[in-house]
Motif scaffolding. Sequence first.
Motif, PDB file in Angstrom:
ATOM      1  N   GLU B 240     -18.145  10.725 -29.521  1.00  0.00           N
ATOM      2  CA  GLU B 240     -18.423  10.967 -28.110  1.00  0.00           C
ATOM      3  C   GLU B 240     -18.132  12.418 -27.779  1.00  0.00           C
ATOM      4  O   GLU B 240     -17.245  13.028 -28.362  1.00  0.00           O
ATOM      5  CB  GLU B 240     -17.574  10.042 -27.224  1.00  0.00           C
ATOM      6  CG  GLU B 240     -17.937  10.120 -25.757  1.00  0.00           C
ATOM      7  CD  GLU B 240     -17.431   8.929 -24.949  1.00  0.00           C
ATOM      8  OE1 GLU B 240     -16.732   8.082 -25.517  1.00  0.00           O
ATOM      9  OE2 GLU B 240     -17.756   8.863 -23.756  1.00  0.00           O
ATOM     10  N   GLN B 241     -18.862  12.954 -26.831  1.00  0.00           N
ATOM     11  CA  GLN B 241     -18.709  14.347 -26.452  1.00  0.00           C
ATOM     12  C   GLN B 241     -19.047  14.456 -24.981  1.00  0.00           C
ATOM     13  O   GLN B 241     -20.066  13.919 -24.540  1.00  0.00           O
ATOM     14  CB  GLN B 241     -19.644  15.189 -27.336  1.00  0.00           C
ATOM     15  CG  GLN B 241     -19.468  16.669 -27.260  1.00  0.00           C
ATOM     16  CD  GLN B 241     -20.236  17.255 -26.091  1.00  0.00           C
ATOM     17  OE1 GLN B 241     -19.698  18.047 -25.347  1.00  0.00           O
ATOM     18  NE2 GLN B 241     -21.471  16.854 -25.917  1.00  0.00           N
ATOM     19  N   HIS B 253     -17.700   5.396 -25.388  1.00  0.00           N
ATOM     20  CA  HIS B 253     -17.546   4.758 -26.687  1.00  0.00           C
ATOM     21  C   HIS B 253     -16.365   3.782 -26.654  1.00  0.00           C
ATOM     22  O   HIS B 253     -15.320   4.108 -26.096  1.00  0.00           O
ATOM     23  CB  HIS B 253     -17.309   5.829 -27.747  1.00  0.00           C
ATOM     24  CG  HIS B 253     -17.560   5.349 -29.138  1.00  0.00           C
ATOM     25  ND1 HIS B 253     -16.656   4.576 -29.830  1.00  0.00           N
ATOM     26  CD2 HIS B 253     -18.630   5.486 -29.955  1.00  0.00           C
ATOM     27  CE1 HIS B 253     -17.152   4.294 -31.021  1.00  0.00           C
ATOM     28  NE2 HIS B 253     -18.353   4.830 -31.126  1.00  0.00           N
ATOM     29  N   ARG B 311     -25.999  10.102 -32.142  1.00  0.00           N
ATOM     30  CA  ARG B 311     -25.569  10.451 -30.795  1.00  0.00           C
ATOM     31  C   ARG B 311     -26.764  10.426 -29.843  1.00  0.00           C
ATOM     32  O   ARG B 311     -27.824  10.935 -30.149  1.00  0.00           O
ATOM     33  CB  ARG B 311     -24.942  11.850 -30.812  1.00  0.00           C
ATOM     34  CG  ARG B 311     -23.601  11.857 -31.504  1.00  0.00           C
ATOM     35  CD  ARG B 311     -23.179  13.252 -31.895  1.00  0.00           C
ATOM     36  NE  ARG B 311     -22.832  14.076 -30.745  1.00  0.00           N
ATOM     37  CZ  ARG B 311     -22.480  15.359 -30.852  1.00  0.00           C
ATOM     38  NH1 ARG B 311     -22.464  15.955 -32.029  1.00  0.00           N
ATOM     39  NH2 ARG B 311     -22.171  16.047 -29.780  1.00  0.00           N
ATOM     40  N   VAL B 319     -28.413  16.244 -26.116  1.00  0.00           N
ATOM     41  CA  VAL B 319     -27.204  15.904 -26.849  1.00  0.00           C
ATOM     42  C   VAL B 319     -26.389  17.160 -27.145  1.00  0.00           C
ATOM     43  O   VAL B 319     -26.933  18.162 -27.587  1.00  0.00           O
ATOM     44  CB  VAL B 319     -27.576  15.186 -28.162  1.00  0.00           C
ATOM     45  CG1 VAL B 319     -26.378  15.106 -29.089  1.00  0.00           C
ATOM     46  CG2 VAL B 319     -28.103  13.797 -27.847  1.00  0.00           C
ATOM     47  N   ASP B 324     -22.591  12.709 -24.369  1.00  0.00           N
ATOM     48  CA  ASP B 324     -23.330  11.893 -25.330  1.00  0.00           C
ATOM     49  C   ASP B 324     -22.374  11.012 -26.107  1.00  0.00           C
ATOM     50  O   ASP B 324     -21.176  11.268 -26.176  1.00  0.00           O
ATOM     51  CB  ASP B 324     -24.148  12.770 -26.278  1.00  0.00           C
ATOM     52  CG  ASP B 324     -23.279  13.717 -27.062  1.00  0.00           C
ATOM     53  OD1 ASP B 324     -22.593  13.262 -27.986  1.00  0.00           O
ATOM     54  OD2 ASP B 324     -23.284  14.930 -26.740  1.00  0.00           O
ATOM     55  N   ALA B 326     -22.172   8.154 -29.683  1.00  0.00           N
ATOM     56  CA  ALA B 326     -22.814   7.559 -30.848  1.00  0.00           C
ATOM     57  C   ALA B 326     -22.435   6.101 -30.892  1.00  0.00           C
ATOM     58  O   ALA B 326     -21.445   5.732 -31.500  1.00  0.00           O
ATOM     59  CB  ALA B 326     -22.384   8.278 -32.119  1.00  0.00           C
TER      60      ALA B 326
END
Lengths: 350, 336
Positions: B240-241, B253, B311, B319, B324, B326
């Motif tokens: 995750e970002q 996530h 992602r 992204v 974003d 995954a």
Amino acid sequence: MLDATPAPLVKVRGLKMYFPVYTGILRRHTGDVKAVDGVSFDILQGETLGLVGESGCGKSTVGRALLRLYDLTGGSVEIDGEDIAKLSPEALRKKRPTMQMVFQDPQASLNPRMTLAQIVGEPLVEHADLSATDRDARIHQLMDQVGLNRRFANRFPHEFSGGQRQRIGIARALALNPKFIVCDEPITALDVSIQAQVVNLLEDLQDRLGLTYLFISHDLSMVRHIADRVAVMYLGRIAELSPRDALYDRPLHPYAEALLSAVNEPDPNLARRERIILQGDVPSPAKPPKGCNFNTRCPRVMDICRSVKPELAQVEPGRLVACHLYSNIPHAGSTGGPEVYEHLQQGVNT
Amino acid sequence: MPDGGDAVLDVRGLKTVFRTRGGEVHAVNSVSFHLKKGELLGVVGESGSGKSVTMMSLIGLLPSPPADVRAGTVMLGNRDLLKISPDELRDVRGAKIGFVFQDPMTSLNPVFTVGSQIMEPLIRHLGLTKDQARSRAIDLLELVGISDAANRLQSFPHQYSGGMRQRVMIAIALSCDPDVLIADEPTTALDVTIQAQILELVKGLRQKLGMAIIWITHDLGVIAGIADRVMVMYGGQVVEQAPVKELFAHPQHPYTRALLKTIPSLTGTRAARLQVIEGQPPIMMAEPASCPFCDRCAHVFDRCRRENPVRRGIDTRPVGYGHDVACHWTPEAAVA
């Protein structure tokens, strides 16, 4: 805490632990590292006392001294009615089953050449007179209690993960049905997601077996979760000893206040608040400053702090603080405990 | 690049593998991220999540063998750090990218004075004379808040306390005005009150010097206090970002959510019991064909075991630039 206070299981009075320093060719005794310098507290039956502080403040030394892993320099430690500081080696050996320890580093505190069953069974061989089948049954029971699969009995420590190794250490501590367990930073070496597993296990065991814990940690948020009362140590002395909620809501000692303010909250809005940043480092316990040992870093230092050592005194019911800021406050009600008052002429600058 | 070419560091598809006797360990799997000028990117993850290995791979600090950086590009300006020669890379390390390690005792050389260790990169990278280097070293020590700097240069690392040693490490990392500072758990070995001092110092230096920082830690509290953007790693991947406030307010996530719940807080109501993530982090012995978190995930379904999620943005931005994650799971998928 309940008002019908249970009897204290552990009573510590004026505990001192000095480590001598020898220097020169003649190895002359030139001073002492005063790791613990006059510490007094009680731990009630079934209670968890949290002991927090920075590295080098003497918290682990207190834990070890309580089990007489060191010979005390001074003071008394009464566990279940017996002063263990004065016990003969034979009597101490008989006493050992009631008091046990869980160590910080599960990697270093388990013998790599012994299997899980041997590690957990060793205290039983030493102290309990059990047949081999009874012993195996007890080992299996202990493994169930800490959530280790029975099939793992013949594996070696390196085959386990950090969290599982800490479970082995806990099972070993439980083997002889102790009343009192010193947990010396039991979760520090573990990952965040594993820490919660071990803390929940310790809490479950306490509920089921009625254990009393001294929980040593530098993780203030985890101590808030597990402890009933919390002692904050600084440089070998207790700065504040308070019930958990009172301490976290409104710390009284300036050091306790700074320590709590330094913790990083996992919330971007809270974490960016104003903090109290202490200047400088912790002084060496071989040369503690005169007067209050916190005076070199205290944001609210007064003249008297540099000359007179404040005693730990009750300033509010159940709250003990060693600080001159509170030493001339007349206090309401008395529930016993050490009370020392310094009558000051100076006004308190706040 | 979507928002202009202002990324100082751009990493794409990085893969690092360790060859061990037991087989290959895929420590870093297709990690992509970028770092903008003046930005502080926080990287969070447990031990073994690949966060340190990722950063070490960038600047060729991993011994090879056993490490093998297999794929990817690491663009610093217009140079690919994975393609340049070892000599060129040496010029980059220290001069363009500064590095602060976790343990300040083991990363300083005990037999050289602190002064000579600060002066070394100045002489090597900036070509200063000894006298120039000395006066710059004094400036640097003062910059990181060490008083009596001129005399302290003669001291050895063991004469410094842990917090001061970490300040020295930061001074060395800053010595050549790097574009990027990578700090690998710089405060983990320090006490909370000293940690607070170092965090304040870094915040102040950022404003003064305006460099981009990558801050690796497992402590979400530190991240919350210091980062602009956060990247969560698990099993060698970015899971995750998001910008820091967005991440803490709306974690997507399941791992990030669980992680935020397992930490007890200093304020607010005290939970009767801690939330637990059951199980152990994985060891990636092969290129993952499933989601690395699937064995511990509360929302796991068939697709997670068949296919490693890529992602996907959860807002309109591409992204890497917005938020974003995954993960195959969405609140809607739980219904379907």
